[in-house]
Write a protein that holds these residues in place. Structure first.
Motif, PDB file in Angstrom:
ATOM      1  N   LYS A 233     -19.083   6.489   3.112  1.00  0.00           N
ATOM      2  CA  LYS A 233     -19.369   6.334   4.532  1.00  0.00           C
ATOM      3  C   LYS A 233     -18.484   7.233   5.276  1.00  0.00           C
ATOM      4  CE  LYS A 233     -21.497   1.810   4.268  1.00  0.00           C
ATOM      5  NZ  LYS A 233     -21.471   0.379   4.623  1.00  0.00           N
ATOM      6  N   ALA A 234     -18.881   7.435   6.735  1.00  0.00           N
ATOM      7  CA  ALA A 234     -17.965   8.244   7.534  1.00  0.00           C
ATOM      8  C   ALA A 234     -18.114   7.987   8.855  1.00  0.00           C
ATOM      9  CB  ALA A 234     -18.255   9.670   7.321  1.00  0.00           C
ATOM     10  N   GLN A 235     -16.952   7.942   9.559  1.00  0.00           N
ATOM     11  CA  GLN A 235     -16.838   7.605  11.050  1.00  0.00           C
ATOM     12  C   GLN A 235     -16.371   8.948  11.565  1.00  0.00           C
ATOM     13  OE1 GLN A 235     -15.610   4.607   9.381  1.00  0.00           O
ATOM     14  NE2 GLN A 235     -17.570   4.235   8.837  1.00  0.00           N
ATOM     15  N   LEU A 236     -17.046   9.514  12.829  1.00  0.00           N
ATOM     16  CA  LEU A 236     -16.572  10.438  13.806  1.00  0.00           C
ATOM     17  C   LEU A 236     -16.441   9.933  15.168  1.00  0.00           C
ATOM     18  CD1 LEU A 236     -15.750  13.735  13.944  1.00  0.00           C
ATOM     19  CD2 LEU A 236     -18.090  14.180  14.323  1.00  0.00           C
ATOM     20  N   GLY A 237     -15.282  10.057  15.489  1.00  0.00           N
ATOM     21  CA  GLY A 237     -15.058   9.575  16.909  1.00  0.00           C
ATOM     22  C   GLY A 237     -14.383  10.496  17.915  1.00  0.00           C
ATOM     23  N   MET A 238     -14.387  10.251  19.268  1.00  0.00           N
ATOM     24  CA  MET A 238     -13.459  10.868  20.211  1.00  0.00           C
ATOM     25  C   MET A 238     -13.377   9.970  21.422  1.00  0.00           C
ATOM     26  SD  MET A 238     -16.482  13.000  22.097  1.00  0.00           S
ATOM     27  CE  MET A 238     -15.149  13.759  23.216  1.00  0.00           C
ATOM     28  N   SER A 239     -12.011  10.005  21.834  1.00  0.00           N
ATOM     29  CA  SER A 239     -11.767   9.066  23.004  1.00  0.00           C
ATOM     30  C   SER A 239     -10.819   9.818  24.093  1.00  0.00           C
ATOM     31  CB  SER A 239     -10.831   7.836  22.534  1.00  0.00           C
ATOM     32  OG  SER A 239      -9.750   8.081  22.083  1.00  0.00           O
ATOM     33  N   LYS A 240     -10.736   9.205  25.194  1.00  0.00           N
ATOM     34  CA  LYS A 240      -9.917   9.620  26.372  1.00  0.00           C
ATOM     35  C   LYS A 240      -9.225   8.643  27.236  1.00  0.00           C
ATOM     36  CE  LYS A 240      -9.335  13.178  29.990  1.00  0.00           C
ATOM     37  NZ  LYS A 240      -7.933  13.636  29.807  1.00  0.00           N
ATOM     38  N   LYS A 241      -8.249   8.412  27.520  1.00  0.00           N
ATOM     39  CA  LYS A 241      -7.601   7.623  28.467  1.00  0.00           C
ATOM     40  C   LYS A 241      -7.380   8.087  29.790  1.00  0.00           C
ATOM     41  CE  LYS A 241      -4.874   4.144  27.184  1.00  0.00           C
ATOM     42  NZ  LYS A 241      -3.733   3.154  26.799  1.00  0.00           N
ATOM     43  N   PHE A 242      -7.874   7.438  30.914  1.00  0.00           N
ATOM     44  CA  PHE A 242      -7.887   7.744  32.254  1.00  0.00           C
ATOM     45  C   PHE A 242      -7.002   7.057  32.786  1.00  0.00           C
ATOM     46  CE2 PHE A 242     -12.002   9.201  30.807  1.00  0.00           C
ATOM     47  CZ  PHE A 242     -11.996  10.482  30.874  1.00  0.00           C
ATOM     48  N   GLU A 243      -5.987   7.318  33.898  1.00  0.00           N
ATOM     49  CA  GLU A 243      -5.043   6.671  34.654  1.00  0.00           C
ATOM     50  C   GLU A 243      -5.437   6.575  36.010  1.00  0.00           C
ATOM     51  OE1 GLU A 243      -1.005   7.267  33.705  1.00  0.00           O
ATOM     52  OE2 GLU A 243      -1.256   7.044  31.746  1.00  0.00           O
ATOM     53  N   PHE A 244      -5.210   5.459  36.841  1.00  0.00           N
ATOM     54  CA  PHE A 244      -5.566   5.405  38.342  1.00  0.00           C
ATOM     55  C   PHE A 244      -4.384   4.700  38.801  1.00  0.00           C
ATOM     56  CE2 PHE A 244      -9.431   5.296  35.768  1.00  0.00           C
ATOM     57  CZ  PHE A 244     -10.357   6.246  36.192  1.00  0.00           C
ATOM     58  N   HIS A 245      -3.796   5.242  39.989  1.00  0.00           N
ATOM     59  CA  HIS A 245      -2.753   4.885  40.684  1.00  0.00           C
ATOM     60  C   HIS A 245      -1.774   4.013  39.962  1.00  0.00           C
ATOM     61  CE1 HIS A 245      -5.604   5.546  44.163  1.00  0.00           C
ATOM     62  NE2 HIS A 245      -6.477   4.655  43.484  1.00  0.00           N
ATOM     63  N   TYR A 246      -1.500   4.783  38.645  1.00  0.00           N
ATOM     64  CA  TYR A 246      -0.308   4.343  37.676  1.00  0.00           C
ATOM     65  C   TYR A 246      -0.516   2.762  37.131  1.00  0.00           C
ATOM     66  CZ  TYR A 246       2.026   8.152  40.179  1.00  0.00           C
ATOM     67  OH  TYR A 246       2.339   9.465  40.517  1.00  0.00           O
ATOM     68  N   ASN A 257     -21.336   6.847  13.394  1.00  0.00           N
ATOM     69  CA  ASN A 257     -21.098   6.179  12.066  1.00  0.00           C
ATOM     70  C   ASN A 257     -22.298   6.663  11.154  1.00  0.00           C
ATOM     71  OD1 ASN A 257     -19.158   4.391  13.353  1.00  0.00           O
ATOM     72  ND2 ASN A 257     -20.656   3.310  14.172  1.00  0.00           N
ATOM     73  N   MET A 258     -21.714   7.253  10.143  1.00  0.00           N
ATOM     74  CA  MET A 258     -22.474   7.808   9.143  1.00  0.00           C
ATOM     75  C   MET A 258     -22.762   7.080   7.840  1.00  0.00           C
ATOM     76  SD  MET A 258     -21.572  11.598  10.125  1.00  0.00           S
ATOM     77  CE  MET A 258     -20.093  11.355  10.523  1.00  0.00           C
ATOM     78  N   ILE A 267     -30.816   7.662  14.096  1.00  0.00           N
ATOM     79  CA  ILE A 267     -31.003   8.961  13.503  1.00  0.00           C
ATOM     80  C   ILE A 267     -30.932   8.553  11.902  1.00  0.00           C
ATOM     81  CG2 ILE A 267     -30.017  11.202  13.200  1.00  0.00           C
ATOM     82  CD1 ILE A 267     -28.633  11.032  15.788  1.00  0.00           C
ATOM     83  N   SER A 268     -32.067   9.012  11.153  1.00  0.00           N
ATOM     84  CA  SER A 268     -32.316   8.767   9.906  1.00  0.00           C
ATOM     85  C   SER A 268     -33.096   9.640   8.947  1.00  0.00           C
ATOM     86  CB  SER A 268     -33.077   6.957   9.741  1.00  0.00           C
ATOM     87  OG  SER A 268     -33.067   7.015   8.381  1.00  0.00           O
ATOM     88  N   THR A 269     -32.309  10.171   8.140  1.00  0.00           N
ATOM     89  CA  THR A 269     -32.930  10.930   7.164  1.00  0.00           C
ATOM     90  C   THR A 269     -32.729  10.675   5.640  1.00  0.00           C
ATOM     91  OG1 THR A 269     -30.917  12.554   6.784  1.00  0.00           O
ATOM     92  CG2 THR A 269     -32.514  12.946   8.859  1.00  0.00           C
ATOM     93  N   SER A 270     -33.021  11.305   4.947  1.00  0.00           N
ATOM     94  CA  SER A 270     -32.883  11.055   3.508  1.00  0.00           C
ATOM     95  C   SER A 270     -31.664  11.389   2.933  1.00  0.00           C
ATOM     96  CB  SER A 270     -33.906  11.727   2.551  1.00  0.00           C
ATOM     97  OG  SER A 270     -34.139  13.236   2.753  1.00  0.00           O
ATOM     98  N   PHE A 271     -30.869  12.231   3.732  1.00  0.00           N
ATOM     99  CA  PHE A 271     -29.664  12.628   3.474  1.00  0.00           C
ATOM    100  C   PHE A 271     -28.356  11.776   4.034  1.00  0.00           C
ATOM    101  CE2 PHE A 271     -25.686  15.233   4.386  1.00  0.00           C
ATOM    102  CZ  PHE A 271     -25.251  15.263   3.126  1.00  0.00           C
ATOM    103  N   VAL A 272     -28.606  11.648   5.390  1.00  0.00           N
ATOM    104  CA  VAL A 272     -27.649  10.755   6.125  1.00  0.00           C
ATOM    105  C   VAL A 272     -28.373  10.068   7.100  1.00  0.00           C
ATOM    106  CG1 VAL A 272     -27.352  12.719   7.636  1.00  0.00           C
ATOM    107  CG2 VAL A 272     -25.544  11.060   7.390  1.00  0.00           C
ATOM    108  N   SER A 273     -27.632   8.968   7.697  1.00  0.00           N
ATOM    109  CA  SER A 273     -28.284   8.141   8.850  1.00  0.00           C
ATOM    110  C   SER A 273     -26.892   7.954   9.585  1.00  0.00           C
ATOM    111  CB  SER A 273     -28.800   6.738   8.460  1.00  0.00           C
ATOM    112  OG  SER A 273     -29.940   6.747   7.345  1.00  0.00           O
ATOM    113  N   ILE A 274     -27.247   7.988  11.079  1.00  0.00           N
ATOM    114  CA  ILE A 274     -26.240   7.841  12.001  1.00  0.00           C
ATOM    115  C   ILE A 274     -26.271   7.020  12.995  1.00  0.00           C
ATOM    116  CG2 ILE A 274     -24.826   9.301  13.510  1.00  0.00           C
ATOM    117  CD1 ILE A 274     -25.662  11.940  12.293  1.00  0.00           C
ATOM    118  N   ALA A 275     -25.707   6.115  13.398  1.00  0.00           N
ATOM    119  CA  ALA A 275     -25.626   5.145  14.619  1.00  0.00           C
ATOM    120  C   ALA A 275     -24.549   5.264  15.289  1.00  0.00           C
ATOM    121  CB  ALA A 275     -25.648   3.751  13.924  1.00  0.00           C
TER     122      ALA A 275
END
Length: 355
Positions: A233-246, A257-258, A267-275
């Protein structure tokens, strides 16, 4: 005493074997750890950076500044099953770190009624005994920075031990690989689970299996398969932290999640399903945290053949003070899906505070 009838014993036994190559083998290793991550719908592949990174993405262990321990407990099936996790991580030097973690998922004190009725049809309750079924996973993790700026990787070596009373037991071994990359305050992560396919070998006690074989006439007559292979299985992710007034922060993260077979994911195919999964964490002075997340998106076919989109919302709360962090997560809000459990508590401690 947990009064579990014979048919559940047969189900537990049969479900543990089935085919030699199984899509859902060792699923207890996919439940998740850490209430903070579970409150964000597990969308933490890119930003995990503490002791729990050994589970979510071992590359994140480089974020451990000293030594950390983590503990978590949850109940499953109305307290019939217990799920426990413990982890430890520490830095080796500025460029590397290591960790170890252990998971147990088990049902204890199951009533064994296979000998309740003798050959003459007589019932003797003194012949009822109890046994446990438990799954164990121990993971050894190593992380290191790559020569390329912002890149780091991690590797997991997993040992799997599964036991069903005296009836059967198995050993398994698998490998995970994770990567993280940071640029301009954006973080990206890739987690590849069971890249070698996790291979389990079962040892079946034929004398004990004979009890199950003869318990229901015409059922369980064939000896189960003795091997299992867990698909990658595989998981591909991205993130960012925002700061406000310290004082205020907002962490936004997302995962894809694949699984490399066809499922009910949107997203579902015979090769890969993605949630997809998304999570948010609002923080105040690195002391109080509010979290929410949405995941487990599934396309469900209704009884009238119409399609319905189902998902699992989560919320969480956390407190951190002088190196001690306590987190709580509530999953399965709104009964959108059949979650594994609802109330999760975890604690994380920086051991440096005891110096």
């Amino acid at each position: 005493m947990k009064k579990i009838p014979l048919f559940l014993l047969l189900f537990l036994f049969a479900a543990s074997y089935g085919q030699a190559v199984r899509k859902y083998s060792n699923e207890f290793m996919n439940i998740g750890v850490d209430a903070a991550a579970l409150g964000m719908a597990n969308a933490v592949t890119a930003n995990t950076s503490d002791v729990n990174a050994g589970y979510w993405n071992p590359a994140g262990l480089l974020g451990v500044e000293d030594r950390q321990v983590s503990l978590m407990h949850a109940s499953y099936f109305a307290n019939i099953a217990q799920y426990d996790y413990a982890g430890f991580a520490t830095k080796i030097d500025d460029n590397s770190a290591w960790g170890i973690s252990a998971i147990r998922f088990g049902v204890d004190d199951i009533l064994d009624t296979t000998e309740l009725i003798d050959d003459q049809g007589n019932i003797d309750y003194n012949r009822i005994s109890k046994f446990s079924t438990a799954d164990y996973g121990v993971t050894f993790s190593y992380a290191r920075k790559l020569p390329l700026e912002g890149f780091q990787y991690g590797v997991n070596a997993k040992i799997i031990r599964r036991i069903i009373g005296k009836f059967a037991n198995s050993w398994g071994f698998g490998v995970d690989v994770g990567f993280q990359f940071e640029r301009n305050d954006w973080k990206f992560g890739l987690m590849l689970r069971d890249i070698t396919t996790t291979y389990n070998i079962w040892n079946i006690d034929e004398d004990e299996y004979a009890k199950i074989k003869n318990a229901v006439e015409g059922q369980n007559q064939d000896l189960p398969e003795s091997t299992e292979i867990t698909l990658p299985k595989a998981q591909l992710g991205m993130s960012k932290k925002f700061e406000f007034h310290y004082d205020y922060t907002l962490l936004a993260s997302a995962n894809l999640n694949m699984e490399f077979y066809q499922t009910n994911d949107i997203i579902s195919t015979s090769f890969v399903s993605i949630a997809p999964a998304v999570g948010f964490e609002f923080g105040y002075t690195d002391l109080v945290f509010l979290r929410t997340g949405f995941g487990n998106f599934q396309t469900i076919t209704q009884i009238d053949d119409t399609k319905k989109l189902s998902f699992q919302p989560n919320i969480g709360l956390g407190f951190k003070y002088k190196g001690i962090q306590i987190d709580y997560a509530l999953t399965d809000l709104g009964n959108q899906s059949a979650a594994l459990y609802s109330n999760i508590f975890s604690v994380k401690v920086d051991l440096g505070i005891f110096r």
